[in-house]
Scaffold this motif. Structure first.
Motif, mmCIF file in Angstrom:
data_model
loop_
_atom_site.group_PDB
_atom_site.id
_atom_site.type_symbol
_atom_site.label_atom_id
_atom_site.label_comp_id
_atom_site.label_asym_id
_atom_site.label_seq_id
_atom_site.Cartn_x
_atom_site.Cartn_y
_atom_site.Cartn_z
ATOM 1 N N ASP C 348 30.415 42.123 -37.415
ATOM 2 C CA ASP C 348 29.522 41.214 -36.474
ATOM 3 C C ASP C 348 28.693 42.083 -35.678
ATOM 4 O OD1 ASP C 348 30.537 38.958 -37.712
ATOM 5 O OD2 ASP C 348 31.777 38.333 -35.925
ATOM 6 N N ALA C 349 29.008 43.507 -35.484
ATOM 7 C CA ALA C 349 28.048 44.079 -34.548
ATOM 8 C C ALA C 349 26.639 44.259 -35.309
ATOM 9 C CB ALA C 349 28.677 45.459 -34.397
ATOM 10 N N ASN C 351 23.320 42.917 -38.240
ATOM 11 C CA ASN C 351 22.595 41.933 -38.231
ATOM 12 C C ASN C 351 21.976 42.028 -39.503
ATOM 13 O OD1 ASN C 351 20.922 39.716 -38.033
ATOM 14 N ND2 ASN C 351 20.005 40.540 -36.279
ATOM 15 N N ARG C 355 23.819 44.375 -41.792
ATOM 16 C CA ARG C 355 25.273 43.603 -41.926
ATOM 17 C C ARG C 355 25.691 43.256 -43.524
ATOM 18 N NH1 ARG C 355 25.461 37.276 -41.110
ATOM 19 N NH2 ARG C 355 27.904 36.932 -40.761
#
Lengths: 375, 375, 375
Positions: C348-349, C351, C355
């Motif tokens: 989740d950190a 993108n 990600r």
């Protein structure tokens, strides 16, 4: 008959799948037996108890000659089925039909206990509407015979030496049978039978639907008006019974359907003014109020209950006698129809052909010259 | 005009039979005279008194030039008929029409006392909608002349040397007459007359129906826009007055009908924000409230009453004068329309052609060069 | 987004004229800016203050990929836009669509958090409805992963050596994303993404309208079911999503639309009987009640807020692994989907592509043989 919405998530069972046994909801596959028992909840864990704890609301139903009847009252008070003798008349072929009316159910059914509307609506105002029933233009002499489960009424008219005694059944709360409709009434006959058996069923306060059978009967139907394929959903195959006619045609020659629907979505009784000719309507409304009060007070009411072996006896149909006019002919007509009604009712211990023969024998004995058919 | 439902069993008289005298219900043949007297209850016993004890509800009605007018108030307070002078204008042929609007009646009728909507709806926003009325794009100078039975309002515009003084009638509560609509306004004229006479009638809170006449007039109608057979049920034959246009066309060039119906089923006045240009609407609403309170308090209200011999005088139509502009031209326009209105009103003792001649004479005397028509 | 009715006399702005800046009412020409500021009241006197004293009610709106979003709450509480990561997936072409349902909004949106309806409605009862998703006939093992702004749920099924782990997003109150819909699921894949992003919006208590995008994606869409021009107003181009099919076809093979609309105009929850398989629906209703109470008490609620640079992360889509069955295979499936969910959430950190790569790397590390694609 199952409740429309599934007991699980309330999807409509109109989209369910008919199974070998019962029906299966399309949404999550719950499987119901015809009595509402849940046979399977296939997504639930194997040890789920939910199917034993609840059921799909269900009502007993039976199919009879193309109509389906459901009972939706308390099971412990289930009445016997209204099996009528008229369901098994020799030579009668019953064809089911159903017609919607956008008005309260009472309006249409009252039409069936109103012998005077025939004089005007079907005869005098715009001319005769039903071949064979041209004598409707004469004002009848009427008699209302009170019976346990309803009212038998007769209306008598003279055409020369012939006296037509026409009987109709009105069975509480919403079942009616006419006299013969597709017949040539120019000769004596005894205990002719009905041509229509019908219920007017409320949908809501301002919509109703008639369900019934038209009786096809080759022996009687000398005018050959009947076509079976004109009888069914929204059609009964004779004049003025349904919606959909052009408005100007409705206006030029309105029929039964225009009469009862035009009383409005719900007729307002306090703005009516009943006359002597509305005796049948008034009588029926009084019975209905009495029955409603009885049901509300948990008291029994009389119903037209019967079985194929011991059917509920009905009387609708025509007896035609050759009786010369008297000086006070309307009194004579009234006496004739009361005598004939008494002979009808005196045969109530019999059934089927035995009953018909007894009635024919007794009427022939009482009116020996009245029943002679000329060739 | 008889009540729709028969006094007997309430079948609709729309299905009744028109008789030489009155009308006969289809259901049981009751025969009503035009005033509601029951002439016959043919199924009832001969000595029945029912026909003397009750009657069919009835209202006085009259037909006039293709429209039927009924009075439904208390008989003792029957007003005189609103016979307008405009019903008998020389050379005018009145063709009746009627148009439904799915909204409260007030919305449409307010449009008739709003001279400013013409500037925008009929002129500036999507271009001129009515040939001959292209000058609507100019902001008018308006004057509201309070009269006993309503409001006469005038709006003045200049086109070069020509000043058009347009008069409209608004008669309480719901009667309006326009200025001329199908005319070429490029020359002086005096006391031109109306092209439309119309009532907006409520059906219920959210439906209304306009009834009126379009005035066909060969002398005035130089643009030849009028076709008689385009005027009638749901049509008045000019732009933007009815439903049924494609939605994208309604959006690209909305007309009067879109304006008043799009205010919603019932406009919410507390969410409006009236401006200086809404003086007519505000004035009319105040009058209407005053009249409603008077009627509720059983007090008399002024009405447009008249007879063919002494018709109610109206003023709608156009006077066009040749008057050069002044430095303060809007003040000039206002003064002109007030002067002309005064001349109009000063002829109120006269009627018909005598009145028109007096008005023409007085205006010509007051504006000798203003009325000269160039060839 | 402006209020429909003009602030002046309340004519509808659907008939207004779009101007270079803002919009102009057809009726009296009032000119509004997009934020409701009144730019001009052209009929009013030049010194009129009315345009400074009032405004046209207006709401901030933005257009995004063919849909228009408006915020109608208090300005001081304006939330960030729900910009989802799924709006910018590589190779995805989002085509907007909207479909009406004549029922309460909750019914349709509940369908999106009910993994078991797919088994029956889309698989077992009338046969598979979606090519590529024939494995829906298997009962899945489900897991509901509670997240701040909603619920991510996964359902796992086995087909031979392949385990399909399907993730759906449900974001409060009415936003949902499916797994892949137009794909061939016969090989391992990691972190496949959604095919549908959609909101169910209430119109009134018994009408709702879905707005969303179908994700066209040439890489995934191996079955070539998608036609862009079949997606738009009242259509999304796949089975059973809209009204208008013949009734007998609806009955023979009902789709999602029949399921949720046939629950009635408003489903009656107290007549439902939820089972173990309704965990998602129950969970979502509990969240909704909690959020409603929070909003009523003026307390903050979690929302799916995001920006193009820091989009709100979503998870809908499919991961397919090659894992042989175990003795307790359902326990294995459950463990697999929880492990994969944890790997999803642990990224989740990051993108975008970073990600996705992290997720692919971590899953490949955790299931080295599970991700091998056979040629």
């Amino acid at each position: 008959m199952l409740h429309k919405h599934c007991a699980h998530r309330r999807a409509s069972l109109e989209f369910a799948r008919i199974e070998q046994r019962g029906i299966r909801c399309c949404y999550h596959g719950w499987h119901f037996d015809v009595d509402g028992t849940i046979l399977e909840t296939p997504g639930e864990p194997e040890d789920s108890k939910i199917r034993h704890e609840i059921c799909q609301p269900a009502y007993p139903a039976r199919e009879l000659k193309g109509l389906v009847f459901a009972y939706m009252g308390p099971p412990e008070a289930t009445p016997a089925f209204p099996y009528l003798d008229s369901l098994e008349l020799p030579g009668h072929d019953l064809v089911p039909y159903s017609i919607h009316s956008p008005c309260n159910w009472l309006q249409e059914t009252e039409n069936a206990i109103d012998p005077f509307h025939s004089v005007f609506l079907h005869g005098r105002v715009n001319g005769p509407q039903f071949p064979g029933l041209e004598h409707f233009v004469e004002l009848p002499v009427c008699a209302y015979h009170r019976r346990d489960a309803g009212i038998v009424y007769s209306h008598a008219r003279r055409t020369g030496d012939l006296v037509t005694l026409r009987f109709h059944d009105y069975l509480m709360p919403n079942l009616a049978q006419n006299g013969g409709m597709f017949q040539k009434m120019s000769q004596p006959r005894v205990f002719g039978r009905t041509s229509l058996t019908k219920w007017v069923v409320p949908i809501d306060d301002t919509n109703s639907r008639k369900f019934g059978w038209r009786h096809f009967n080759d022996a009687d139907e000398v005018l050959r008006q009947g076509k079976r394929d004109a009888v069914g959903w929204e059609s009964v195959g004779f004049y003025g019974q349904t919606t959909g006619r052009p408005y100007d045609e409705q206006q030029r020659n309105p029929g039964d359907w225009e009469a009862w629907t035009s009383q409005g979505p719900i007729n307002v009784h306090k703005r009516e003014h009943l006359g002597a000719t509305d005796e049948g309507v008034a009588l029926m409304r009084a019975r209905l109020r009495r029955d409603i009060r009885a049901v509300a007070a948990n008291k029994p009411i009389a119903r037209p209950e019967g079985t194929p072996d011991a059917p509920f006896l009905t009387y609708a149909g025509d007896t035609i006698l050759r009786i010369p006019p008297s000086n006070d002919d309307r009194a004579l007509l009234d006496q004739l129809q009361r005598t004939v009604a008494e002979i009808y009712f005196s045969a109530d211990a019999l059934n089927g052909e035995a009953r018909s023969e007894r009635i024919r024998r007794d009427i022939a004995a009482r009116f020996p010259t009245g029943v002679e058919v000329t060739s």
